[in-house]
Design a protein around this motif. Structure first.
Motif, PDB file in Angstrom:
ATOM      1  N   UNK A   1      15.779 -12.758 -21.354  1.00 28.05           N
ATOM      2  CA  UNK A   1      15.630 -13.360 -22.675  1.00 28.05           C
ATOM      3  C   UNK A   1      16.952 -13.977 -23.150  1.00 28.05           C
ATOM      4  N   UNK A   2      18.067 -13.245 -22.980  1.00 26.14           N
ATOM      5  CA  UNK A   2      19.352 -13.786 -23.428  1.00 26.14           C
ATOM      6  C   UNK A   2      19.800 -14.969 -22.565  1.00 26.14           C
ATOM      7  N   UNK A   3      19.561 -14.881 -21.249  1.00 21.80           N
ATOM      8  CA  UNK A   3      19.933 -16.003 -20.382  1.00 21.80           C
ATOM      9  C   UNK A   3      19.085 -17.219 -20.709  1.00 21.80           C
ATOM     10  N   UNK A   4      17.804 -16.975 -20.992  1.00 17.38           N
ATOM     11  CA  UNK A   4      16.924 -18.104 -21.306  1.00 17.38           C
ATOM     12  C   UNK A   4      17.367 -18.773 -22.605  1.00 17.38           C
ATOM     13  N   UNK A   5      17.751 -17.951 -23.586  1.00 18.45           N
ATOM     14  CA  UNK A   5      18.265 -18.530 -24.829  1.00 18.45           C
ATOM     15  C   UNK A   5      19.484 -19.408 -24.545  1.00 18.45           C
ATOM     16  N   UNK A   6      20.376 -18.895 -23.685  1.00 18.40           N
ATOM     17  CA  UNK A   6      21.592 -19.653 -23.379  1.00 18.40           C
ATOM     18  C   UNK A   6      21.249 -20.969 -22.689  1.00 18.40           C
ATOM     19  N   UNK A   7      20.277 -20.934 -21.782  1.00 18.73           N
ATOM     20  CA  UNK A   7      19.919 -22.169 -21.070  1.00 18.73           C
ATOM     21  C   UNK A   7      19.164 -23.134 -21.970  1.00 18.73           C
ATOM     22  N   UNK A   8      18.332 -22.587 -22.855  1.00 21.63           N
ATOM     23  CA  UNK A   8      17.597 -23.468 -23.770  1.00 21.63           C
ATOM     24  C   UNK A   8      18.563 -24.173 -24.716  1.00 21.63           C
ATOM     25  N   UNK A   9      19.735 -23.557 -24.954  1.00 18.30           N
ATOM     26  CA  UNK A   9      20.709 -24.164 -25.857  1.00 18.30           C
ATOM     27  C   UNK A   9      21.522 -25.267 -25.179  1.00 18.30           C
ATOM     28  N   UNK A  10      21.383 -25.412 -23.863  1.00 17.18           N
ATOM     29  CA  UNK A  10      22.104 -26.496 -23.176  1.00 17.18           C
ATOM     30  C   UNK A  10      21.483 -27.826 -23.603  1.00 17.18           C
ATOM     31  N   UNK A  11      22.284 -28.771 -24.082  1.00 12.09           N
ATOM     32  CA  UNK A  11      21.719 -30.023 -24.587  1.00 12.09           C
ATOM     33  C   UNK A  11      20.885 -30.729 -23.514  1.00 12.09           C
ATOM     34  N   UNK A  12      19.741 -31.276 -23.925  1.00 15.20           N
ATOM     35  CA  UNK A  12      18.859 -31.902 -22.938  1.00 15.20           C
ATOM     36  C   UNK A  12      19.516 -33.140 -22.337  1.00 15.20           C
ATOM     37  N   UNK A  13      20.521 -33.694 -23.025  1.00 14.63           N
ATOM     38  CA  UNK A  13      21.248 -34.839 -22.474  1.00 14.63           C
ATOM     39  C   UNK A  13      21.888 -34.522 -21.128  1.00 14.63           C
ATOM     40  N   UNK A  14      22.309 -33.263 -20.939  1.00 17.08           N
ATOM     41  CA  UNK A  14      22.920 -32.900 -19.650  1.00 17.08           C
ATOM     42  C   UNK A  14      21.876 -32.943 -18.543  1.00 17.08           C
TER      43      UNK A  14
END
Lengths: 303, 312
Positions: free
Chosen positions: B181-194
């Protein structure tokens, strides 16, 4: 990586015979006029890279772009202008199948690259994107070093090259080398916005594409950084075909060879659809537009 | 020029002065300070209440004996206080749990964030979070009665009824949701532009996920790992039920082991007389546990800060 599902597409680096392009890519201009789509193509674009025939782009049931027919010429800078919501970015993103990443997005009609349908069932979008690169509105550098940003594309594409030479070549080409040559190991986030955007351009040309799509590349930059990018675009046009979406009409007038003006039509149900109004050499679009809507837009009366 | 502005008018009241007292501000401020102070004083109180009996313990038992001898028998007639078997038990079970939880947790996070359709995510994420809501006592009996009997016994016929392996495996399953859950939150926060940037270079989904999104989310992912490890070190109920209560100086996970936490739980709920050396040993082990988790948290804060600096 080069061979595979789309090996029949031209390698942009390979010598091309113009005769087969003429047969497959170029369209008869009079046919466009005869079909009465309101699109005027005053003169041929030369060697055709993209041929769009009756292209519609949908997001689910919503038709964002309706009925676009045009050709985009090789080694030219083609600008898409028009008010917000006219579908110009949507259309640009369908040129390298970036719209595939949005659930529900689909393209109807023919969108051909050197005569090959980009949306044919056997086409690999990854091969498409390797040949047709893209630069975005926000400089989306990776959270890696400057060097690694440029090297990322060649690495994921398995290109066998001398990476140091390639990185230097691409950064030089993007007019960034002199500013960063001593800091290649530094995080790309340490660069200014304008430098980041030039780094993104260097990263883009590192995979040796033929086309660079630019979606409002200067929207987040100051005038000085914008001028640098515009100079760079003109230099790159010698080797690349560039399609740029811009809200800045002066920019379109300054850099582009051809300009396409889009607008949003409201249909009977009150739904907006992007449409191509007028397309032609930039000078005639800006000095003698054929359509009154183009004239209104470029003279600032709407949009 | 003489202008009679209100502020300069001699004897006149300054119109900019505060006319009404604002009691509400002071009250809210007081309540908020109190809320912050409660957790601060609780932490302080715990440290003191663990520290005092521990110091009394170390007045009788030397640090060297506690930290470097290998027999832990405080409740025997001839008590010995070498904490290494408990540390070993904690270490072995935590390593097993982490080996289960990190690949599965990170794998689920990458799947949920990068591959799953919105529909699949809608079903999977709540399911994963239900796993986090299962009481650890249930996990403990699941390890003892199911994993040991039906999964491990057929593979390792000479496995003990109480063993470190089943406790470690089930503890790993327990911390998957934390890490995922915490890793997914961190990855979801990566800007979609990347992601767009990577795809536009001809990267595949795997190359985008592993070489752009995961590195960009690394600080959050590392924090998730460390939190998972901290939970494993501090977990008590599963090991008390499934790993047995024998302080066992071994690396063999098929045997029973005792961890620091399960010693504290077992001795604390037994009939150890208050003030005795056995009683104080509970606090000494607690202090060691506290120091270990404290160091883990410091490391995680350092790591998070380090990666943040690199990526901003």
């Amino acid at each position: 990586m080069m061979s595979g599902t789309m090996s029949e597409i031209h390698d942009p680096n390979a010598p091309q015979s113009t005769s087969d392009l003429a047969n497959t890519g170029r369209m008869d201009v009079s046919a466009v006029l005869d079909e009465g789509r309101g699109v005027v193509v005053p003169e041929s674009v030369g060697e055709v890279v993209f041929n769009l025939d009756d292209v519609h782009v949908f997001y689910g049931d919503f038709e964002a772009v309706r009925d676009v027919t045009m050709q985009i010429g090789r080694n030219e800078i083609t600008a898409f202008i028009g008010p917000s919501g006219c579908g110009k970015s949507t259309l640009l993103r369908s040129f390298n199948r970036m719209n595939d990443l949005i659930p529900g997005a689909r393209v109807e009609g023919l969108l051909a690259y050197h005569g090959f349908d980009i949306y044919a069932p056997d086409v690999d979008p990854i091969e498409v994107r390797r040949r047709i690169g893209m630069v975005f509105q926000k400089p989306n550098v990776f959270p890696k070093s400057i060097y690694e940003n440029v090297a990322y594309g060649p690495k994921v594409n398995g290109m066998k090259v001398n990476m140091d030479d390639l990185v230097e070549e691409c950064l030089t080409r993007a007019a960034l080398w002199d500013e960063v040559k001593d800091d290649l190991k530094k995080s790309a986030y340490a660069l200014s916005g304008g430098q980041q955007q030039r780094l993104v351009i260097a990263r883009c040309i590192a995979v040796k594409p033929e086309v660079i799509l630019m979606d409002e590349p200067c929207a987040s930059l100051d005038p000085i950084a914008t001028a640098k990018i515009e100079d760079l675009m003109k230099e790159l046009a010698a080797d690349y075909t560039i399609v740029i979406v811009t809200h800045n009409m002066q920019q379109a007038a300054r850099v582009s060879d051809r300009t396409a003006f889009f607008t949003a039509d409201v249909d009977a149900q009150g739904v907006r659809h992007g449409r191509l109004v007028e397309y032609g050499p930039t000078r005639s679009i800006f000095t003698a537009p054929n359509d009154p809507r183009t004239e209104d837009y470029i003279s600032g009366r709407f949009g | 020029m003489t202008t009679a502005t209100a502020s300069s008018a001699p004897g006149g009241l300054n119109p900019l002065r505060q006319t009404k007292p604002r009691y509400g501000e002071a009250v809210i401020r007081g309540i908020l300070v109190l809320a912050a102070a409660v957790s601060l004083f609780t932490t302080f109180g715990i440290v003191i209440s663990v520290l005092i009996p521990s110091l009394e313990f170390f007045a009788e038992i030397s640090f060297t004996e506690f930290l470097f001898t290998t027999t832990w028998t405080p409740l025997f007639a001839n008590p010995q206080y070498g904490v290494l078997p408990l540390l070993m038990g904690t270490f072995v079970i935590t390593v097993i749990a982490v080996l289960v939880a990190i690949p599965l947790g990170l794998g689920s996070a990458i799947y949920l964030s990068e591959y799953a359709s919105p529909k699949a995510r809608k079903v999977l994420k709540p399911t994963l979070e239900v796993l986090a809501g299962i009481p650890t006592v249930v996990f403990g009996f699941f390890a003892l009665e199911f994993i040991t009997v039906y999964v491990l016994k057929p593979i390792f016929p000479d496995i003990q009824v109480f063993n470190a392996l089943s406790a470690g495996l089930v503890m790993g399953i327990m911390i998957i949701p934390t890490i995922a859950s915490l890793s997914e939150d961190a990855m979801a926060a990566v800007p979609s532009g990347l992601r767009d940037g990577a795809y536009a270079l001809g990267a595949t989904k795997r190359q985008t996920a592993l070489r752009v999104v995961v590195p960009a989310a690394l600080s959050g992912i590392v924090a998730a790992f460390v939190l998972g490890v901290s939970r494993a070190i501090g977990e008590t109920m599963i090991v008390t039920i499934a790993a047995g209560l024998q302080p066992n100086m071994t690396l063999n996970p098929l045997q029973g082991m005792q961890t620091m936490t399960s010693y504290i739980a077992a001795a604390g709920s037994g009939d150890v007389p208050t003030g005795s050396i056995e009683y104080k040993s509970i606090f000494a082990v607690g202090l060691l546990l506290f120091i270990i988790t404290f160091v883990m948290n410091m490391i995680s804060i350092r790591l998070v800060r380090k990666y943040r600096q690199a990526y901003q």
